[in-house]
Design an enzyme around this catalytic site. Sequence first.
Site, PDB file in Angstrom:
ATOM      1  N   GLY A 188       0.826  -1.206   0.000  1.00 44.20           N
ATOM      2  CA  GLY A 188       0.000   0.000   0.000  1.00 44.20           C
ATOM      3  C   GLY A 188       0.853   1.245   0.000  1.00 44.20           C
ATOM      4  O   GLY A 188       1.921   1.288  -0.619  1.00 44.20           O
ATOM      5  N   VAL A 192      -0.048   4.534   5.547  1.00 43.68           N
ATOM      6  CA  VAL A 192      -0.604   3.374   6.246  1.00 43.68           C
ATOM      7  C   VAL A 192       0.511   2.451   6.704  1.00 43.68           C
ATOM      8  O   VAL A 192       0.411   1.807   7.758  1.00 43.68           O
ATOM      9  CB  VAL A 192      -1.604   2.627   5.331  1.00 43.68           C
ATOM     10  CG1 VAL A 192      -2.135   1.378   6.020  1.00 43.68           C
ATOM     11  CG2 VAL A 192      -2.759   3.541   4.938  1.00 43.68           C
ATOM     12  N   GLU A 210       5.602  -3.241   1.039  1.00 49.21           N
ATOM     13  CA  GLU A 210       5.708  -2.994  -0.393  1.00 49.21           C
ATOM     14  C   GLU A 210       4.929  -1.712  -0.702  1.00 49.21           C
ATOM     15  O   GLU A 210       3.699  -1.730  -0.740  1.00 49.21           O
ATOM     16  CB  GLU A 210       5.158  -4.183  -1.190  1.00 49.21           C
ATOM     17  CG  GLU A 210       5.924  -5.475  -0.946  1.00 49.21           C
ATOM     18  CD  GLU A 210       7.372  -5.395  -1.394  1.00 49.21           C
ATOM     19  OE1 GLU A 210       7.698  -4.523  -2.246  1.00 49.21           O
ATOM     20  OE2 GLU A 210       8.203  -6.178  -0.917  1.00 49.21           O
ATOM     21  N   CYS A 244       2.032   0.677  -8.844  1.00 47.45           N
ATOM     22  CA  CYS A 244       3.032   1.217  -7.913  1.00 47.45           C
ATOM     23  C   CYS A 244       4.376   1.478  -8.577  1.00 47.45           C
ATOM     24  O   CYS A 244       5.128   2.337  -8.126  1.00 47.45           O
ATOM     25  CB  CYS A 244       3.197   0.293  -6.715  1.00 47.45           C
ATOM     26  SG  CYS A 244       3.708  -1.391  -7.145  1.00 47.45           S
TER      27      CYS A 244
END
Length: 501
Positions: A188, A192, A210, A244
Amino acid sequence: MGNFGKMISDMRVVFRSGRTKGVEWRVAQLTALLKLLDDNTDNLCDALYKDLRKHKMESAIMEMNVTKNDIVLALNNIHNWMKPAQVDRDLINKTNSAYVRYEPMGVTLVVGAWNYPVQLIFLPLVGAIAAGNCCILKPSEMAANVATMVEELIPKYMDQECIKVVNGGIPETTALLTERFDLVFYTGNSSVARIVMAAAAKYLTPVVLELGGKSPVYIDTGADIEVVARRLLWGKYCNAGQTCIAPDYVMCSPETQEKLIEKVKDVLKEFFGENPKTSDSYGRIINERHFQRVKKLMEGATVAVGGEVDEGEKYIAPTVLRDCKLTDIVMQEEVFGPLMPIVTVRDHNEALNIINDREKPLAMYIFSNDKDVIRDLKEGTSSGSLLVNDTVVQAGLCTLPFGGVGNSGMGAYHGKFSFDAFSHKRAVMEKSLGMEAVNALRYPPYTDKKLSWIQWLTVKKPRRGGILGFFPFLILGALLAIFMKLLYPQKNMLSRWLWSE
């Protein structure tokens, strides 16, 4: 929310029974996971379309096939991965057995992400299973259709006592993180991730994070712009930019910017037709909140290509923003959407400094035929991965580690690296109760003579090159053999002299 504490406690009992540690269980579960994907490929692709409007081809290439390949790699190599790894021993330990034993961590938690909701929940599960762990899966609630399917399918195919699914939102994730796990794997964003890491710190639980970041692209003068445009735009606009490791921003000379913008128009028309909104090969933003976030990033920027939005469809056109400044809002956070800002630079040295002034990215891309430019950027920067003359495809090679550095994450997975991520590497040495005369070197009373022997047997020397470098080892080996022969099985004149004051 269920009783997560009892769920984890029950799983820990099963883990301690040893069920997951044998190769038979691991092979059976990996085989079942492969069957789950084979049997439900079409249904999972339909769910991906409903959540993200992903085309079946994109889902097959970047979700299903990547996961299946990792499973097959694990099945083909699990016996070798589980074998203890022998280590080099110094002279004093030549008769001892020394090795690294790969052991499962225990009960693990995998918190998945919404942008690749199949891949990012099942790929970590492959590693967890291959390493012999129990695992709780927490799919992202934002990709609701995929999350529902995962919750329905896992109990039908997998060991229900060892692999479980928890669906829900922030309350469920928060409640899970209050529990004690043996490893937490989170995919994420960095905000967070700090919450996850803080929760894990309570129990000193190891984490794999990750994350992402602003993955830069440098396009060198002289690069083939037509080839660059195709490879760059494919990586940027697949999944509507919600990747990402997607190229986040481009750096190039002003002249290259003009050439690139003109070529982008042609390539986008080739990829998505006159109107990308009507193309079934172009996706949508996951939800209203992210749509508004990405839309806001265009404020104050100069749109060179695209820029159209449709809030009702959560559609943002493939967009290029020209002449961006480092202070622009689009350069302050990860885009994670179909906006491609271009920052003009004098040369690759200026690009290098811009990269190093920012957080370390998850990926970095260079388009150049100049070996010196490639070398300077490769050696002068740090990133989770580096790809020369293409984008994104490094993640599809399961023999390369996938992971970040610094703000873009910690730990790595894919292929054997997934097995390593979910394994504890236990140092093991096994000795005989015999040959006590050798061990007596370390026992009190301490003497200079004992010290000299210890130094000779244990202190390493730099290895000299060439064939002559092997002679000291041959001599030491021969002397050690004679030494051991004299000292064992019973003490003799040499050993009595050795231990004497």
